[in-house]
Write a protein that holds these residues in place. Sequence first.
Motif, PDB file in Angstrom:
ATOM      1  N   ARG A  14       1.061  -1.495   0.185  1.00  0.00           N
ATOM      2  CA  ARG A  14       0.257   0.182  -0.234  1.00  0.00           C
ATOM      3  C   ARG A  14       0.766   1.448   0.047  1.00  0.00           C
ATOM      4  N   ARG A  18       2.008   4.291  -3.302  1.00  0.00           N
ATOM      5  CA  ARG A  18       1.582   5.679  -3.440  1.00  0.00           C
ATOM      6  C   ARG A  18       3.306   6.681  -3.669  1.00  0.00           C
ATOM      7  N   GLU A 104      -0.635   5.519   5.291  1.00  0.00           N
ATOM      8  CA  GLU A 104      -0.138   5.704   4.383  1.00  0.00           C
ATOM      9  C   GLU A 104      -0.629   6.854   4.256  1.00  0.00           C
ATOM     10  N   ASP A 108       2.689   9.729   2.473  1.00  0.00           N
ATOM     11  CA  ASP A 108       1.749  10.415   1.846  1.00  0.00           C
ATOM     12  C   ASP A 108       3.013  12.249   1.512  1.00  0.00           C
TER      13      ASP A 108
END
Lengths: 312, 312
Positions: A14, A18, A104, A108
Amino acid sequence: MSVAEVGEFGLIERVTARLAHGPATLLGPGDDAAVIAAPDARVTASTDVLVEGRHFRRDWSSARDVGHRAAAANLADIVAMGASPTALLVALCMPADLESRWAEELADGLAAEAATVGASVVGGDMSASPTLTIAVTALGDLGGRAPVVRSGARAGDVVALAGRTGHAAAGLTVLSRGFRTPRLLVEAYRRPEVPYPAGPEAARLGATSMIDVSDGLLADLGHVAKASGVGIDLRRDAFDVPRQMGDAAQALGVDPYSWILAGGDDHALAATFPQSVVLPPTWRPVGRVVAGLGVTVDGQPYVGPAGWDHFR
Amino acid sequence: MSVAEVGEFGLIERVTARLAHGPATLLGPGDDAAVIAAPDARVTASTDVLVEGRHFRRDWSSARDVGHRAAAANLADIVAMGASPTALLVALCMPADLESRWAEELADGLAAEAATVGASVVGGDMSASPTLTIAVTALGDLGGRAPVVRSGARAGDVVALAGRTGHAAAGLTVLSRGFRTPRLLVEAYRRPEVPYPAGPEAARLGATSMIDVSDGLLADLGHVAKASGVGIDLRRDAFDVPRQMGDAAQALGVDPYSWILAGGDDHALAATFPQSVVLPPTWRPVGRVVAGLGVTVDGQPYVGPAGWDHFR
């Protein structure tokens, strides 16, 4: 879903999905190690760690904020050598019940901050831990220049500053007293605005020494003074107190100069230059290198908290 | 004396005084960042973290042992790309009441393990934390060679192993059942013997893929199989059970092949080679790359614990 439910390999998938590849990334995440370009056959490398409860609080900063701040603290160390950042590696330790979304969004923030300087996240590691901990290593490229070290300041040099000081410390004080405004200060704490281009610029201008202001201006210039075997004298009138900082200081009963002179976490850059150098507007003169030892303000020792020891 | 009594800067001085400069260190600890040689204009980089209670216990391993193991886990990732390690950076988070001597001996272990491959500790960071945590980043030099990635295995290739598997896992089981012997196994857990030169050697021999065995042979070869889009079949009779391991397995009621095939932490290297390559004694053939998916043993799926998920 918690990170335990998503699982280590699920979370790695995951997170890496990104991440963008930066121009220096020759081999990105997914193998035993990454491969990054080091065009001048040297690599500049620095590591900084953030520990929950000590360097950040999840009720004061979003995951994205923490990502920006963790990246900024490391990228600032790279530009403080006069180098251009190329890559980040991230070791993330987290409680098994942490929401996967938090990890996550942290990624970012790390990736977004790195992208502002053309760098990217190229690798890392994850582990369960009772204490949420983010250790970041930043790599950079000196572009053929000599690194600007702490030990090169010479009596007669001009001391100059790029970026802000005191804002993040004021924001932290505001938050710790239970307030959420002024936004200028709180946001400065959450996401430092590091003057990244000023680092390589100082190197090109011929800076004799440079440091990232992370422990506080007096403490960090103290490191420069000690390494260079010189004294440094700052002019207090070189530092304006912005209106919102002045208002907050008055409301909270704090001397704003304790934020400006002793607060870290804005990641300003402080450097010394020969007097002959014509400084661009990025670099604001704030004092002089003098014969002697230690750091003074208007010729006097500064009385007040001067820095930060991470074990006290 | 505790690390709080010694203080952050005191501890940094004590630790850096114990570190030697390696041949690739152009600028060592003490500035905002280190500068390391990257002779072929690329740098290989990897990060691994050890968390107390999860990856080590202070009553099972000395500080020096933990330093050796933390360094080995990272250096193994570098050689698994076919690169030669040059430098380590270390983020150390520790309780304020930790004995300063523990941190200093940890640094000794890190430095000693790095020195076995000509690398050195060039920088790091320290913070207080409730959880003793060691995050290490290793850098390396590919010497002009292409990195050996996980995705290059081709059907027909020979699967070969350098180093031991199962010893560290057996040692961990022994310790977790309250025993301190056999020494062979317990010492293998405390200080892995990584076959470092085998990594660059495999790259020079033309290995098509390579991985550091840290999660267990089946799990790690599973990563190679997935990345390469192939299957891998191991021969069980390629793995001997050493006498001391067999005795321990019998005494503890464990299938020794669960250690050998699914135990990590020895940091063996697994690689695939074209059939035409004449393997030196370092590299022991243990199986074949086949068409298909996943990893089998003697053509059958392996029933048993196959690896390690750090959040479960």
